[in-house]
Design a protein around this motif. Structure first.
Motif, PDB file in Angstrom:
ATOM      1  N   TRP A 156     -43.027 114.450  75.696  1.00 37.07           N
ATOM      2  CA  TRP A 156     -41.893 113.749  74.678  1.00 37.07           C
ATOM      3  C   TRP A 156     -41.364 114.371  73.899  1.00 37.07           C
ATOM      4  O   TRP A 156     -40.908 113.824  72.647  1.00 37.07           O
ATOM      5  CB  TRP A 156     -43.021 112.530  74.720  1.00 37.07           C
ATOM      6  CG  TRP A 156     -42.549 111.434  76.011  1.00 37.07           C
ATOM      7  CD1 TRP A 156     -43.504 111.412  77.067  1.00 37.07           C
ATOM      8  CD2 TRP A 156     -41.417 110.950  76.510  1.00 37.07           C
ATOM      9  NE1 TRP A 156     -42.560 110.753  78.315  1.00 37.07           N
ATOM     10  CE2 TRP A 156     -41.731 110.360  77.810  1.00 37.07           C
ATOM     11  CE3 TRP A 156     -39.924 110.971  76.141  1.00 37.07           C
ATOM     12  CZ2 TRP A 156     -40.891 110.000  78.710  1.00 37.07           C
ATOM     13  CZ3 TRP A 156     -39.021 110.146  76.897  1.00 37.07           C
ATOM     14  CH2 TRP A 156     -39.016 109.626  77.961  1.00 37.07           C
ATOM     15  N   LYS A 172     -38.654 116.444  74.213  1.00 38.30           N
ATOM     16  CA  LYS A 172     -37.440 115.717  74.725  1.00 38.30           C
ATOM     17  C   LYS A 172     -37.373 114.945  73.522  1.00 38.30           C
ATOM     18  O   LYS A 172     -35.747 114.656  73.173  1.00 38.30           O
ATOM     19  CB  LYS A 172     -38.003 114.409  75.231  1.00 38.30           C
ATOM     20  CG  LYS A 172     -36.717 113.150  75.826  1.00 38.30           C
ATOM     21  CD  LYS A 172     -37.346 112.227  76.270  1.00 38.30           C
ATOM     22  CE  LYS A 172     -36.336 111.532  76.731  1.00 38.30           C
ATOM     23  NZ  LYS A 172     -34.908 111.512  76.693  1.00 38.30           N
ATOM     24  N   THR A 216     -38.767 115.894  81.597  1.00 42.87           N
ATOM     25  CA  THR A 216     -37.749 113.861  81.205  1.00 42.87           C
ATOM     26  C   THR A 216     -36.403 114.442  81.409  1.00 42.87           C
ATOM     27  O   THR A 216     -35.353 114.006  81.369  1.00 42.87           O
ATOM     28  CB  THR A 216     -37.942 113.776  80.090  1.00 42.87           C
ATOM     29  OG1 THR A 216     -37.209 114.976  78.565  1.00 42.87           O
ATOM     30  CG2 THR A 216     -38.907 113.251  79.027  1.00 42.87           C
ATOM     31  N   PRO A 218     -35.466 112.070  85.118  1.00 46.09           N
ATOM     32  CA  PRO A 218     -36.024 110.738  84.850  1.00 46.09           C
ATOM     33  C   PRO A 218     -37.147 110.439  86.060  1.00 46.09           C
ATOM     34  O   PRO A 218     -37.787 110.253  86.124  1.00 46.09           O
ATOM     35  CB  PRO A 218     -35.821 109.263  84.330  1.00 46.09           C
ATOM     36  CG  PRO A 218     -34.251 110.569  83.376  1.00 46.09           C
ATOM     37  CD  PRO A 218     -33.897 111.773  84.106  1.00 46.09           C
ATOM     38  N   PRO A 258     -39.586 114.116  87.581  1.00 51.25           N
ATOM     39  CA  PRO A 258     -39.368 114.431  86.513  1.00 51.25           C
ATOM     40  C   PRO A 258     -40.583 116.048  87.143  1.00 51.25           C
ATOM     41  O   PRO A 258     -40.676 116.939  85.990  1.00 51.25           O
ATOM     42  CB  PRO A 258     -41.335 113.633  85.675  1.00 51.25           C
ATOM     43  CG  PRO A 258     -41.179 112.613  87.397  1.00 51.25           C
ATOM     44  CD  PRO A 258     -39.897 112.551  87.601  1.00 51.25           C
TER      45      PRO A 258
END
Length: 119
Positions: free
Chosen positions: A8, A11, A49, A52, A55
């Motif tokens: 994340w 991302k 990611t 979605p 993954p």
């Protein structure tokens, strides 16, 4: 930091277009129901990611090119919804062609496994 945290962070970083975080590397020997042919395969599992719903991505150390095939097989689908499914499919995409060649009566050869230069 957990794998999910790293995924994340990447991302959310505006300077990163695409990323895959290596979460597991596996080394195994295949059982192809042949007494002398147990080739080694390595699998890398990544998390991303990018897609979605799927993954988990796999990469294999070798692609299969048996006498039954015109060219080496490069899996077209490498993304799955779970790590378990990605591992199972990495193995299946390799063993399917090897078993078919053995069942067709070909003598196994290490040359059937073509090194993946990107691994």
């Amino acid at each position: 930091m957990s794998v999910d945290d790293v995924v994340w962070v990447l991302k959310e970083n505006k300077e990163v277009v695409e990323s895959y975080v290596l979460i597991r590397e596996i080394k195994l020997q295949l059982d192809l129901e042949h007494e002398r042919f147990h080739p080694e395969l390595k699998i890398k599992i990544y998390k991303s990611t990018m897609i979605p719903d799927t993954p988990f991505h796999f990469e294999v150390s070798h692609h299969v090119h048996t006498p039954e095939q015109a060219t080496p097989y490069y899996p077209t689908r490498i993304s799955y919804g779970s790590e378990r499914e990605a591992i199972q499919q990495a193995i299946a995409t390799t063993t399917r062609f090897l078993k078919a060649a053995l069942h067709a009566g070909h003598e196994p050869e290490e040359a059937w496994l073509v090194r993946n230069d990107r691994f």
